[in-house]
Design a protein around this motif. Structure first.
Motif, PDB file in Angstrom:
ATOM      1  N   VAL A   1       0.839  -1.202   0.000  1.00 16.07           N
ATOM      2  CA  VAL A   1       0.000   0.000   0.000  1.00 16.07           C
ATOM      3  C   VAL A   1       0.876   1.256   0.000  1.00 16.07           C
ATOM      4  CG1 VAL A   1      -1.666   1.327   1.366  1.00 16.07           C
ATOM      5  CG2 VAL A   1      -2.000  -1.122   1.029  1.00 16.07           C
ATOM      6  N   ARG A   2       1.980   1.236   0.748  1.00 14.93           N
ATOM      7  CA  ARG A   2       2.900   2.383   0.732  1.00 14.93           C
ATOM      8  C   ARG A   2       3.514   2.584  -0.651  1.00 14.93           C
ATOM      9  NH1 ARG A   2       4.223   0.713   6.086  1.00 14.93           N
ATOM     10  NH2 ARG A   2       6.031  -0.423   5.337  1.00 14.93           N
ATOM     11  N   LEU A   3       3.789   1.491  -1.357  1.00 20.63           N
ATOM     12  CA  LEU A   3       4.296   1.611  -2.725  1.00 20.63           C
ATOM     13  C   LEU A   3       3.226   2.184  -3.654  1.00 20.63           C
ATOM     14  CD1 LEU A   3       6.373  -1.681  -2.987  1.00 20.63           C
ATOM     15  CD2 LEU A   3       7.264   0.650  -3.112  1.00 20.63           C
ATOM     16  N   VAL A   4       1.973   1.859  -3.391  1.00 17.30           N
ATOM     17  CA  VAL A   4       0.869   2.463  -4.148  1.00 17.30           C
ATOM     18  C   VAL A   4       0.805   3.953  -3.848  1.00 17.30           C
ATOM     19  CG1 VAL A   4      -1.646   2.574  -4.379  1.00 17.30           C
ATOM     20  CG2 VAL A   4      -0.504   0.357  -4.306  1.00 17.30           C
ATOM     21  N   ASP A   5       0.866   4.306  -2.570  1.00 14.70           N
ATOM     22  CA  ASP A   5       0.801   5.716  -2.177  1.00 14.70           C
ATOM     23  C   ASP A   5       1.960   6.521  -2.751  1.00 14.70           C
ATOM     24  OD1 ASP A   5      -1.492   5.133  -0.764  1.00 14.70           O
ATOM     25  OD2 ASP A   5      -0.483   5.037   1.186  1.00 14.70           O
ATOM     26  N   GLY A   6       3.113   5.879  -2.889  1.00 11.21           N
ATOM     27  CA  GLY A   6       4.289   6.545  -3.442  1.00 11.21           C
ATOM     28  C   GLY A   6       4.312   6.595  -4.962  1.00 11.21           C
ATOM     29  N   GLY A   7       3.315   5.964  -5.601  1.00  9.64           N
ATOM     30  CA  GLY A   7       3.229   6.002  -7.054  1.00  9.64           C
ATOM     31  C   GLY A   7       4.025   4.913  -7.758  1.00  9.64           C
ATOM     32  N   TRP A   8       4.573   3.965  -7.017  1.00  5.73           N
ATOM     33  CA  TRP A   8       5.372   2.896  -7.624  1.00  5.73           C
ATOM     34  C   TRP A   8       4.500   1.768  -8.155  1.00  5.73           C
ATOM     35  CZ3 TRP A   8      10.486   3.506  -8.364  1.00  5.73           C
ATOM     36  CH2 TRP A   8      11.119   4.505  -7.632  1.00  5.73           C
ATOM     37  N   LEU A   9       3.373   1.516  -7.475  1.00  4.85           N
ATOM     38  CA  LEU A   9       2.444   0.460  -7.869  1.00  4.85           C
ATOM     39  C   LEU A   9       1.043   1.029  -7.990  1.00  4.85           C
ATOM     40  CD1 LEU A   9       3.512  -2.511  -5.544  1.00  4.85           C
ATOM     41  CD2 LEU A   9       4.062  -2.215  -7.962  1.00  4.85           C
ATOM     42  N   ARG A  10       0.152   0.209  -8.515  1.00  3.99           N
ATOM     43  CA  ARG A  10      -1.257   0.573  -8.627  1.00  3.99           C
ATOM     44  C   ARG A  10      -2.070  -0.536  -7.984  1.00  3.99           C
ATOM     45  NH1 ARG A  10      -5.010   0.284 -13.554  1.00  3.99           N
ATOM     46  NH2 ARG A  10      -3.460  -1.187 -14.291  1.00  3.99           N
ATOM     47  N   LYS A  11      -3.086  -0.158  -7.210  1.00  4.48           N
ATOM     48  CA  LYS A  11      -3.973  -1.143  -6.587  1.00  4.48           C
ATOM     49  C   LYS A  11      -5.296  -1.140  -7.347  1.00  4.48           C
ATOM     50  CE  LYS A  11      -5.844  -2.699  -2.202  1.00  4.48           C
ATOM     51  NZ  LYS A  11      -5.966  -2.434  -0.768  1.00  4.48           N
ATOM     52  N   LEU A  12      -5.690  -2.301  -7.801  1.00  2.12           N
ATOM     53  CA  LEU A  12      -6.939  -2.441  -8.545  1.00  2.12           C
ATOM     54  C   LEU A  12      -8.113  -2.533  -7.573  1.00  2.12           C
ATOM     55  CD1 LEU A  12      -5.714  -5.059 -11.185  1.00  2.12           C
ATOM     56  CD2 LEU A  12      -5.797  -2.571 -11.388  1.00  2.12           C
ATOM     57  N   PRO A  13      -9.323  -2.248  -8.044  1.00  2.00           N
ATOM     58  CA  PRO A  13     -10.501  -2.296  -7.155  1.00  2.00           C
ATOM     59  C   PRO A  13     -10.709  -3.648  -6.474  1.00  2.00           C
ATOM     60  CG  PRO A  13     -11.073  -1.206  -9.221  1.00  2.00           C
ATOM     61  CD  PRO A  13      -9.673  -1.756  -9.388  1.00  2.00           C
ATOM     62  N   ASP A  14     -10.241  -4.729  -7.085  1.00  2.00           N
ATOM     63  CA  ASP A  14     -10.418  -6.059  -6.479  1.00  2.00           C
ATOM     64  C   ASP A  14      -9.334  -6.396  -5.449  1.00  2.00           C
ATOM     65  OD1 ASP A  14      -8.230  -6.534  -8.074  1.00  2.00           O
ATOM     66  OD2 ASP A  14      -9.164  -8.119  -9.261  1.00  2.00           O
ATOM     67  N   GLY A  15      -8.421  -5.446  -5.189  1.00  2.00           N
ATOM     68  CA  GLY A  15      -7.392  -5.645  -4.160  1.00  2.00           C
ATOM     69  C   GLY A  15      -6.065  -6.163  -4.684  1.00  2.00           C
ATOM     70  N   ARG A  16      -5.988  -6.443  -5.971  1.00  4.48           N
ATOM     71  CA  ARG A  16      -4.726  -6.916  -6.536  1.00  4.48           C
ATOM     72  C   ARG A  16      -3.815  -5.734  -6.839  1.00  4.48           C
ATOM     73  NH1 ARG A  16      -6.197 -10.302 -11.560  1.00  4.48           N
ATOM     74  NH2 ARG A  16      -7.556  -8.505 -11.840  1.00  4.48           N
ATOM     75  N   PHE A  17      -2.519  -6.004  -6.902  1.00  6.83           N
ATOM     76  CA  PHE A  17      -1.517  -4.983  -7.150  1.00  6.83           C
ATOM     77  C   PHE A  17      -0.845  -5.220  -8.499  1.00  6.83           C
ATOM     78  CE2 PHE A  17      -2.008  -5.334  -2.621  1.00  6.83           C
ATOM     79  CZ  PHE A  17      -2.032  -4.020  -2.194  1.00  6.83           C
ATOM     80  N   THR A  18      -0.512  -4.141  -9.170  1.00  7.76           N
ATOM     81  CA  THR A  18       0.161  -4.220 -10.462  1.00  7.76           C
ATOM     82  C   THR A  18       1.081  -3.025 -10.613  1.00  7.76           C
ATOM     83  OG1 THR A  18      -0.181  -4.542 -12.835  1.00  7.76           O
ATOM     84  CG2 THR A  18      -1.676  -3.019 -11.731  1.00  7.76           C
ATOM     85  N   THR A  19       1.929  -3.063 -11.629  1.00  9.02           N
ATOM     86  CA  THR A  19       2.823  -1.946 -11.869  1.00  9.02           C
ATOM     87  C   THR A  19       2.039  -0.771 -12.432  1.00  9.02           C
ATOM     88  OG1 THR A  19       3.351  -2.832 -14.035  1.00  9.02           O
ATOM     89  CG2 THR A  19       4.839  -3.397 -12.249  1.00  9.02           C
ATOM     90  N   ARG A  20       2.614   0.406 -12.306  1.00 12.73           N
ATOM     91  CA  ARG A  20       1.972   1.593 -12.873  1.00 12.73           C
ATOM     92  C   ARG A  20       1.985   1.506 -14.386  1.00 12.73           C
ATOM     93  NH1 ARG A  20      -1.013   4.592  -9.791  1.00 12.73           N
ATOM     94  NH2 ARG A  20      -0.665   6.340 -11.145  1.00 12.73           N
ATOM     95  N   LEU A  21       1.027   2.136 -15.013  1.00 13.41           N
ATOM     96  CA  LEU A  21       0.975   2.144 -16.472  1.00 13.41           C
ATOM     97  C   LEU A  21       2.047   3.039 -17.040  1.00 13.41           C
ATOM     98  CD1 LEU A  21      -2.861   2.291 -17.009  1.00 13.41           C
ATOM     99  CD2 LEU A  21      -1.369   0.329 -17.235  1.00 13.41           C
TER     100      LEU A  21
END
Length: 67
Positions: free
Chosen positions: A47-67
């Protein structure tokens, strides 16, 4: 510059074939995912990586790289 543990998490997500759940990231990193207290800190780092813009969290709770 990211801390080494966050770099490993980011590399594991990038290595995956698609969006991943925290549990799969833990398995890739060798974390004992059967123990909830070991999985929650990993989820927090994701979640911290999402907040920092490194990752993206999808609505279903899965994580992926930023586009």
């Amino acid at each position: 510059m990211l801390p080494p543990d966050c770099q490993r998490i980011l590399a594991a997500v990038r290595q995956a074939a698609g969006p991943v759940m925290a549990r799969l990231v833990g398995e890739l990193l060798g974390v004992d995912v059967s123990v909830q207290t070991k999985l929650e800190p990993l989820r927090g780092k994701l979640v911290r990586l999402v907040d920092g813009g490194w990752l993206r969290k999808l609505p279903d709770g899965r994580f992926t790289t930023r586009l």
